[in-house]
Design an enzyme around this catalytic site. Structure first.
Site, mmCIF file in Angstrom:
data_model
loop_
_atom_site.group_PDB
_atom_site.id
_atom_site.type_symbol
_atom_site.label_atom_id
_atom_site.label_comp_id
_atom_site.label_asym_id
_atom_site.label_seq_id
_atom_site.Cartn_x
_atom_site.Cartn_y
_atom_site.Cartn_z
ATOM 1 N N ASP A 103 3.103 -6.329 3.603
ATOM 2 C CA ASP A 103 2.791 -5.202 4.495
ATOM 3 C C ASP A 103 3.294 -5.498 5.908
ATOM 4 O O ASP A 103 2.713 -5.040 6.885
ATOM 5 C CB ASP A 103 1.282 -4.918 4.481
ATOM 6 C CG ASP A 103 0.935 -3.640 5.234
ATOM 7 O OD1 ASP A 103 1.840 -2.800 5.445
ATOM 8 O OD2 ASP A 103 -0.239 -3.482 5.628
ATOM 9 N N ASP B 150 6.232 0.954 6.479
ATOM 10 C CA ASP B 150 4.775 0.804 6.345
ATOM 11 C C ASP B 150 4.240 1.866 5.395
ATOM 12 O O ASP B 150 3.881 2.939 5.823
ATOM 13 C CB ASP B 150 4.120 0.922 7.726
ATOM 14 C CG ASP B 150 2.667 0.493 7.713
ATOM 15 O OD1 ASP B 150 2.205 -0.017 6.681
ATOM 16 O OD2 ASP B 150 1.995 0.687 8.737
ATOM 17 N N HIS C 76 4.042 3.121 12.553
ATOM 18 C CA HIS C 76 3.186 4.291 12.734
ATOM 19 C C HIS C 76 3.837 5.387 13.583
ATOM 20 O O HIS C 76 3.145 6.105 14.304
ATOM 21 C CB HIS C 76 1.832 3.906 13.349
ATOM 22 C CG HIS C 76 1.024 2.979 12.505
ATOM 23 N ND1 HIS C 76 -0.219 2.524 12.889
ATOM 24 C CD2 HIS C 76 1.263 2.428 11.290
ATOM 25 C CE1 HIS C 76 -0.702 1.721 11.955
ATOM 26 N NE2 HIS C 76 0.181 1.649 10.974
ATOM 27 N N GLU D 55 -4.960 2.195 2.690
ATOM 28 C CA GLU D 55 -5.014 1.043 3.598
ATOM 29 C C GLU D 55 -5.184 1.501 5.031
ATOM 30 O O GLU D 55 -5.914 0.891 5.809
ATOM 31 C CB GLU D 55 -3.732 0.200 3.482
ATOM 32 C CG GLU D 55 -3.786 -1.128 4.236
ATOM 33 C CD GLU D 55 -3.446 -1.057 5.709
ATOM 34 O OE1 GLU D 55 -3.791 -1.984 6.439
ATOM 35 O OE2 GLU D 55 -2.837 -0.053 6.148
ATOM 36 N N GLU D 56 -4.473 2.582 5.399
ATOM 37 C CA GLU D 56 -4.362 2.921 6.823
ATOM 38 C C GLU D 56 -5.655 3.406 7.457
ATOM 39 O O GLU D 56 -5.919 3.119 8.617
ATOM 40 C CB GLU D 56 -3.265 3.974 7.030
ATOM 41 C CG GLU D 56 -1.859 3.488 6.694
ATOM 42 C CD GLU D 56 -1.354 2.406 7.649
ATOM 43 O OE1 GLU D 56 -2.102 2.007 8.555
ATOM 44 O OE2 GLU D 56 -0.206 1.957 7.465
ATOM 45 N N HIS E 150 0.837 -1.217 0.000
ATOM 46 C CA HIS E 150 0.000 0.000 0.000
ATOM 47 C C HIS E 150 0.863 1.255 0.000
ATOM 48 O O HIS E 150 1.807 1.378 0.758
ATOM 49 C CB HIS E 150 -1.038 0.002 1.118
ATOM 50 C CG HIS E 150 -0.529 0.083 2.519
ATOM 51 N ND1 HIS E 150 -0.239 1.280 3.136
ATOM 52 C CD2 HIS E 150 -0.285 -0.877 3.440
ATOM 53 C CE1 HIS E 150 0.163 1.040 4.378
ATOM 54 N NE2 HIS E 150 0.160 -0.258 4.588
HETATM 55 ZN ZN LIG Z 1 0.736 -1.139 6.331
#
Ligand SMILES: [Zn+2]
Length: 466
Positions: A358, A296, A429, A330-331, A284
């Protein structure tokens, strides 16, 4: 984000669709491998050799993350990344390069801060949670109730009213701990809390709060919610244990704007015999709005895309089409994966395999796989071609947040790239999700693993699982 939990349960119809053992399992060589595998030793060696002989993947990810940076849905940065990917795929010589339009939610963080006001002023390292509402006026200032579990909150429900509730649950694993971030805000609101803080969902770092999406319940007031670093959570816990009155002020400008136009990016190596049958590999392209979205999931985008670039460079054209998809959103919405399912519904039955990377692009271990026993036997044989990279494991439960909807709808076998995950949740994140955490040689091996798996599945004389 990494969401594998539950994927083994996501395909009840598919799992009960038993398949007779295919011809490929009946003619084994003395070494225990099926006879058809021999034809793939040479192309596999070439794909691996090409991938590990350069730092192309890492260099490409560095350009993405250094120049464009993080890429939250609805931002100009994500738009730039989409245009960049299209231009670069064309430069690679991929075929049928295009974007597929997706409307995405647009959450805006705005300026935010948290500070301890009593017993003395101290700034708190915080990150608002994705999809959180903001505070009004000068922010929320209230006494803090610190709890370690949902049960403790329920037991102290009477003292939650008008307070800021802090869930201080130490990280065990993501699947277990993420519920405090996801459902904590509405749990606290149900007891009359005015805001929620959560100990960041990750192992203790260096005062790095982790953002991520929350999920408000529909029947309770939405309250502002933020993650705070483990160090700050520990400090508040110690104060509470000493019986101190703690007052915190939380200010968040977070809000949601109207949906924005975005897109999935698609490129292909068209199959030479059965171009209508498709193997999808994917990552993603969107990320959270802190750090650079390297692990990510810029890395997942680049290593799966590399599979096609390397095939093209080596002039290896498989029987079936290999398609790379760089998902949007995606997030905080998953709209890219849902849109693909809807836009490709008519061809899902001709999807042979869908793979998503991912979980980071650290040292590859192999793959997670969801599909029939016959298909698993084939996948295991192909993975044996990666034993030289020590990336030949095939574990149960393959899938990904973006391929999930299509897997379920089309009963498509699903696969995830599995890597050494020991560093993943430390930076997940956070502002520390930058490319320096990724080793170019490990990333090249990830690309090699995806390239070999995708090429052989796409080229098999018989369809995977038959
Ligand atoms: Zn991800």
């Amino acid at each position: 984000m990494l969401r594998r939990v539950g994927f083994t349960l996501a395909l009840p119809l598919f799992v009960i669709a038993t398949t007779t053992l295919g011809a490929q399992t009946s003619h084994a060589t003395p070494g225990g491998h099926p006879a058809w595998l021999e034809a793939y030793r040479d192309p596999a060696a070439r794909l691996i050799g090409e991938a590990v002989s350069s730092t192309f993947a890492w260099d490409r990810l560095a350009v993405l993350t250094d120049t464009i940076g993080n890429r939250l849905s609805g931002t100009p940065a994500l738009d730039r990344a989409i245009q960049w990917a299209v231009a670069e795929m064309n430069k690679d010589g991929l075929e049928n390069v295009h974007t597929e339009r997706v409307m995405v939610p647009k959450w805006v963080r705005g300026i935010e801060s948290a500070e301890i006001v009593e017993p003395a002023r101290h700034a708190i390292a915080m990150l608002g949670l994705g999809d959180s509402v903001g505070t009004t006026g000068d922010g929320v200032q209230a006494e803090v109730l610190v709890v370690r579990t949902f049960e403790e909150l329920d037991a102290k429900a009477a003292s939650a009213r008008g307070r800021i509730v802090l869930f201080n649950a130490p990280f065990t694993n993501y699947g277990e701990t993420v519920r405090f971030r996801a459902t904590g805000p509405s749990r606290a609101a149900r007891h009359g809390a005015v805001a929620m803080l959560v100990r960041a969902v990750g192992p203790a770092g260096l005062r790095t709060p982790h953002t991520g999406a929350l999920q408000y319940a529909s029947d309770v007031r939405k309250i502002p919610a933020a993650a705070i670093s483990s160090e700050d959570a520990d400090r508040l816990q110690r104060m509470a244990d000493r019986g101190s009155t703690i007052v915190v002020r939380l200010k968040m400008d977070a809000h949601v704007d109207a949906d924005a136009e975005s897109a999935n990016v698609v490129g292909e190596i068209r199959g030479r015999e059965r171009p209508d049958e498709v193997v999808v590999v994917s990552g993603h392209l969107d990320s959270w709005d802190v750090g650079a979205g390297a692990t990510d999931d810029g890395g997942g985008c680049v290593v799966t895309w590399e599979a096609l670039r390397i095939m093209k460079k080596l002039n290896l054209r498989p029987r079936r089409t290999v398609r790379v998809v760089l998902w949007t959103n995606e997030e905080n919405g998953g709209r890219g994966g849902l849109a693909y399912r809807d836009q490709h519904r008519a061809e899902l039955a001709r999807h042979v395999l869908m793979l998503e990377s991912d979980g980071g692009v650290f040292r590859p271990l192999g793959f997670g796989f969801t599909g029939t026993d016959a298909a698993r036997d084939t996948v295991k044989a192909i993975a044996s071609l990666l034993s030289g990279l020590a990336a030949d494991q095939v574990s149960p439960g393959g899938g990904g947040a973006d391929i999930g909807p299509s897997m379920q709808e089309g009963h498509v076998p699903g696969m995830s790239l599995e890597v050494d995950g020991s560093k993943y949740f430390l930076i997940h994140h956070t502002a520390a999700d930058t490319i320096d955490k990724i080793d170019p040689a490990e990333m090249a091996k990830c690309a090699a693993a995806v390239a070999v798996m995708a090429y052989v599945v796409a080229d098999l004389p018989q369809r995977l699982g038959e």
